[in-house]
Enzyme design. Structure first.
Site, short mmCIF file in Angstrom:
data_model
loop_
_atom_site.label_atom_id
_atom_site.label_comp_id
_atom_site.label_asym_id
_atom_site.label_seq_id
_atom_site.Cartn_x
_atom_site.Cartn_y
_atom_site.Cartn_z
N TYR A 182 0.87 -1.26 0.12
CA TYR A 182 0.01 0.10 0.00
C TYR A 182 0.84 1.33 -0.08
CZ TYR A 182 -3.13 3.39 2.64
OH TYR A 182 -3.96 4.77 2.79
N ARG A 232 -10.06 -0.96 10.39
CA ARG A 232 -9.03 -0.32 11.20
C ARG A 232 -9.11 -0.49 12.74
NH1 ARG A 232 -8.60 4.41 6.70
NH2 ARG A 232 -10.88 3.92 6.57
N VAL A 250 -2.00 -6.28 18.90
CA VAL A 250 -0.91 -6.95 17.94
C VAL A 250 0.23 -6.81 18.53
CG1 VAL A 250 -0.44 -6.96 15.61
CG2 VAL A 250 -2.80 -6.89 16.31
N TYR A 328 -3.06 -10.78 11.42
CA TYR A 328 -3.18 -10.35 10.05
C TYR A 328 -2.68 -11.23 9.24
CZ TYR A 328 -3.48 -5.24 11.64
OH TYR A 328 -4.07 -4.23 12.26
N TYR A 332 2.68 -9.26 7.51
CA TYR A 332 2.40 -8.01 8.15
C TYR A 332 3.87 -7.40 8.76
CZ TYR A 332 0.32 -4.72 11.21
OH TYR A 332 -0.10 -3.51 11.85
N ASP A 334 4.91 -3.50 10.65
CA ASP A 334 4.23 -2.19 11.10
C ASP A 334 5.04 -0.83 11.01
OD1 ASP A 334 2.29 -0.87 12.25
OD2 ASP A 334 2.05 -1.92 14.06
N1 LIG Z 1 -8.86 7.73 7.15
C1 LIG Z 1 -7.65 7.67 7.43
O1 LIG Z 1 -7.07 8.12 8.59
C2 LIG Z 1 -6.87 7.81 6.29
C3 LIG Z 1 -5.15 7.73 6.58
C4 LIG Z 1 -4.21 7.91 5.61
C5 LIG Z 1 -4.72 7.65 4.27
N2 LIG Z 1 -6.17 7.77 4.12
C6 LIG Z 1 -6.42 7.81 2.46
O2 LIG Z 1 -7.88 8.64 2.40
C7 LIG Z 1 -8.52 8.19 1.39
C8 LIG Z 1 -9.95 7.90 1.59
O3 LIG Z 1 -9.85 7.07 2.97
P1 LIG Z 1 -10.98 6.66 3.85
O4 LIG Z 1 -10.72 6.44 5.34
O5 LIG Z 1 -12.28 7.50 3.83
O6 LIG Z 1 -11.39 5.32 3.39
P2 LIG Z 1 -12.77 4.62 2.93
O7 LIG Z 1 -12.62 3.06 2.64
O8 LIG Z 1 -13.75 4.71 3.80
O9 LIG Z 1 -13.26 5.16 1.69
C9 LIG Z 1 -12.79 5.08 0.26
C10 LIG Z 1 -14.07 5.01 -0.55
O10 LIG Z 1 -13.30 4.86 -1.99
C11 LIG Z 1 -14.46 3.97 -2.59
N3 LIG Z 1 -13.84 3.16 -3.89
C12 LIG Z 1 -12.79 2.34 -3.58
N4 LIG Z 1 -12.41 2.01 -4.72
C13 LIG Z 1 -13.33 2.57 -5.78
C14 LIG Z 1 -13.33 2.50 -7.18
N5 LIG Z 1 -12.69 1.51 -7.73
N6 LIG Z 1 -14.42 3.07 -7.66
C15 LIG Z 1 -15.28 4.03 -7.11
N7 LIG Z 1 -14.94 4.12 -5.55
C16 LIG Z 1 -14.00 3.29 -5.04
C17 LIG Z 1 -14.94 2.96 -1.53
O11 LIG Z 1 -16.07 2.28 -1.92
C18 LIG Z 1 -14.90 4.13 -0.30
O12 LIG Z 1 -16.25 4.41 -0.16
C19 LIG Z 1 -8.08 6.86 0.96
O13 LIG Z 1 -7.12 6.97 -0.31
C20 LIG Z 1 -7.16 6.56 1.98
O14 LIG Z 1 -5.92 5.72 1.46
C21 LIG Z 1 -7.04 7.75 4.84
O1 LIG Z 2 -4.76 6.04 9.24
C1 LIG Z 2 -3.61 6.35 8.75
O2 LIG Z 2 -3.17 7.14 9.01
C2 LIG Z 2 -3.26 5.23 7.77
O3 LIG Z 2 -2.63 4.10 8.55
C3 LIG Z 2 -3.70 2.95 8.62
O4 LIG Z 2 -2.47 2.20 9.14
P1 LIG Z 2 -2.37 1.90 10.78
O5 LIG Z 2 -2.42 2.91 11.55
O6 LIG Z 2 -1.48 0.93 10.91
O7 LIG Z 2 -3.87 1.08 11.07
P2 LIG Z 2 -4.68 0.62 11.87
O8 LIG Z 2 -5.65 -0.67 11.41
O9 LIG Z 2 -5.48 1.87 12.48
O10 LIG Z 2 -3.85 0.13 13.32
C4 LIG Z 2 -3.22 0.89 14.19
C5 LIG Z 2 -2.35 -0.12 14.82
O11 LIG Z 2 -3.15 -0.78 15.72
C6 LIG Z 2 -3.04 -2.14 15.81
N1 LIG Z 2 -4.18 -2.95 16.05
C7 LIG Z 2 -5.10 -2.84 15.13
C8 LIG Z 2 -6.55 -3.59 15.14
C9 LIG Z 2 -6.52 -4.31 16.54
O12 LIG Z 2 -7.65 -4.91 16.77
N2 LIG Z 2 -5.39 -4.55 17.40
C10 LIG Z 2 -4.32 -3.64 17.08
O13 LIG Z 2 -3.38 -3.66 18.09
C11 LIG Z 2 -2.22 -2.51 14.43
O14 LIG Z 2 -1.29 -3.31 14.32
C12 LIG Z 2 -1.33 -1.20 14.36
O15 LIG Z 2 -0.39 -1.11 14.99
C13 LIG Z 2 -4.12 2.36 7.14
O16 LIG Z 2 -3.10 2.08 6.66
C14 LIG Z 2 -4.84 3.66 6.58
O17 LIG Z 2 -6.03 3.69 6.66
C15 LIG Z 2 -3.90 4.87 6.57
O18 LIG Z 2 -3.23 5.15 5.50
#
Ligand SMILES: NC(=O)c1ccc[n+]([C@@H]2O[C@H](COP(=O)([O-])OP(=O)(O)OC[C@H]3O[C@@H](n4cnc5c(N)ncnc54)[C@H](O)[C@@H]3O)[C@@H](O)[C@H]2O)c1
Ligand SMILES: O=C(O)[C@H]1O[C@H](OP(=O)(O)OP(=O)(O)OC[C@H]2O[C@@H](n3ccc(=O)[nH]c3=O)[C@H](O)[C@@H]2O)[C@H](O)[C@@H](O)[C@@H]1O
Length: 386
Positions: A182, A232, A250, A328, A332, A334
């Protein structure tokens, strides 16, 4: 709304935004903000719209003529270019972005984060349209400090762990650690966008979110997502709390994260949308450096806050340890620590996060309890009856 000005005192003109991935967690909050507080129009593109239904129906909503949903899979739909052409700005949020997928579905992850994002970049560049692309803090990978001896005093020195957009390296593990599929795909699309800017004049902004959390994040397994799915950490821990089962840590829960409230982060995105001259050509960290915890501490805080908002006492063994392989699967790995440097976003947009981790957990877990507690109770009593 009338008379709103940008950070340089110029009036903000209403624009049309093509938002891809608008039906997800971040997209739903951004659509809500744009409808409630701005005059902008949104062409909302996604494969599903459950999280924005409240903004699309009924037709009597005040903003009904400013939001349109297009059910499109961007992998294979020729309507995409037309929508990008109709808009002034494209925001691309679409991605597979749950860590449980990175090592188990690495091909889908790479295609989603790189190949499927390519045409979006190309259409914006060819048609002279502005692009805000969502990358991730995971592009930094591990900190330099993670490679120092465990007892090295340099580990306490911010030089070795604070993540800076224009200075920090991107440090991933070996290829067999497919976790990095990713981050690597996101890094390559960042480089491509940057190159389109340098060689072809694409106006772009890249956002690197640092663990944005809040209501509507992911799904609760067996309720509004697959029973075997692994969302997540916020949704995993919420699910455990709702079901009164131990939270799974984890590999000891030692990794560190900084969590930011989704509503604070959305303020930063709105500033980028409405201040193109200050946002174009930049990569922005968007996080809250003051909200750092280990995953173990997060579990303890969530247990305490959930008990307060639900009125239920916590269970006797609130957490258990699991190995990453068990949780996972193979491949995996981290990120050890994620502290965003805020210099660039402060200077360009004058933005700072506001909400403390305690406060954001209280509002988020209140939402989780209100939304899911009853459905979980019913699902659990059905299972017991069977
Ligand atoms: N939530 C976070 O903290 C976080 C952290 C780092 C990066 N991001 C990035 O931000 C973006 C949005 O994240 P989010 O948390 O809202 O995730 P999310 O999974 O809730 O939203 C992503 C949306 O994209 C849509 N999607 C995926 N593939 C598609 C496709 N082929 N065609 C049309 N729609 C499609 C999904 O249906 C979903 O609704 C992502 O690019 C993610 O990598 C999010
Ligand atoms: O949110 C972000 O900024 C980015 O990081 C996330 O990655 P990560 O923070 O590792 O994902 P989480 O699932 O939120 O996990 C956070 C930490 O909690 C741990 N974890 C997760 C789930 C659980 O049940 N227990 C647990 O210990 C994971 O191993 C990890 O160390 C995801 O990759 C993306 O949504 C995004 O790009």
């Amino acid at each position: 709304m009338a008379g709103k000005v940008d950070l340089d005192g110029n009036p903000i003109k209403p624009i049309t935004i093509c938002m891809i991935g608008a039906g997800g967690f971040i997209g739903s909050h951004l659509c809500e903000k744009l409808m409630a507080e701005t005059p902008h129009k949104v062409l909302a593109v996604d494969v599903c719209n459950d999280k924005i239904k409240h903004l699309l129906e009924p037709a009597s909503l005040a903003w009904a003529d400013r939001i349109q949903f297009h059910r499109i899979n961007i992998k294979n739909d020729s309507r995409l270019e037309g929508l990008i052409k109709m808009a002034d700005l494209t925001i691309n949020l679409a991605a597979i972005c749950t860590p449980a997928d990175y090592n188990t579905r690495p091909l889908d992850t790479i295609y989603s984060n790189f190949i499927d994002a390519l045409p979006v970049v190309k259409y914006c560049s060819e048609n002279g349209k502005r692009l805000i692309h969502f990358s991730t803090c995971e592009v930094y990978g591990k900190t330099i400090g993670a490679f120092l001896p465990k007892n090295s005093p340099l580990r306490q020195d911010p030089t070795y762990y604070v993540l800076m957009e224009d200075a920090s390296p991107c440090i991933f593990g070996p290829i067999e650690k497919q976790r990095w599929s990713y981050a690597c795909a996101k890094q390559l699309i960042e480089r491509l966008i940057y190159a389109e800017g340098a060689e072809n004049g694409l106006e772009f902004t890249i956002v690197r979110p640092f663990n944005w959390i809040g209501p509507r994040m992911d799904f609760i397994p067996g309720i509004d997502g697959p029973s075997e799915g692994v969302p997540r950490v916020l949704a995993c821990f919420s699910n455990n709390l709702l079901r009164r089962e131990p939270l799974k840590l984890v590999d000891g829960g030692e990794s560190q994260r900084t969590f930011i409230y989704i509503k604070d982060a959305i303020e930063a995105v709105l500033l980028m949308i409405e201040n193109p001259a200050r946002a174009n050509g930049h990569i922005f960290n968007v996080g809250n450096p003051n909200n750092e915890v280990t995953v173990r501490q997060l579990a303890e805080m969530m247990t305490q806050v959930y008990s307060k908002v639900s009125g239920e006492s916590s269970i006797e063994t609130p957490t258990i340890d699991v190995s990453s392989k068990e949780f996972y699967g193979e491949g995996y790995d981290d990120s050890d620590k994620r502290i965003p440097d805020m210099t660039i976003i402060n200077k360009q947009l004058g933005w700072n996060p506001k909400t403390s981790l305690w406060d954001l957990l209280e509002s988020t877990l209140t939402y989780q309890h209100r939304t899911y507690a009853e459905a979980i109770k019913q699902a659990m009593s059905k299972t017991t009856a069977n």
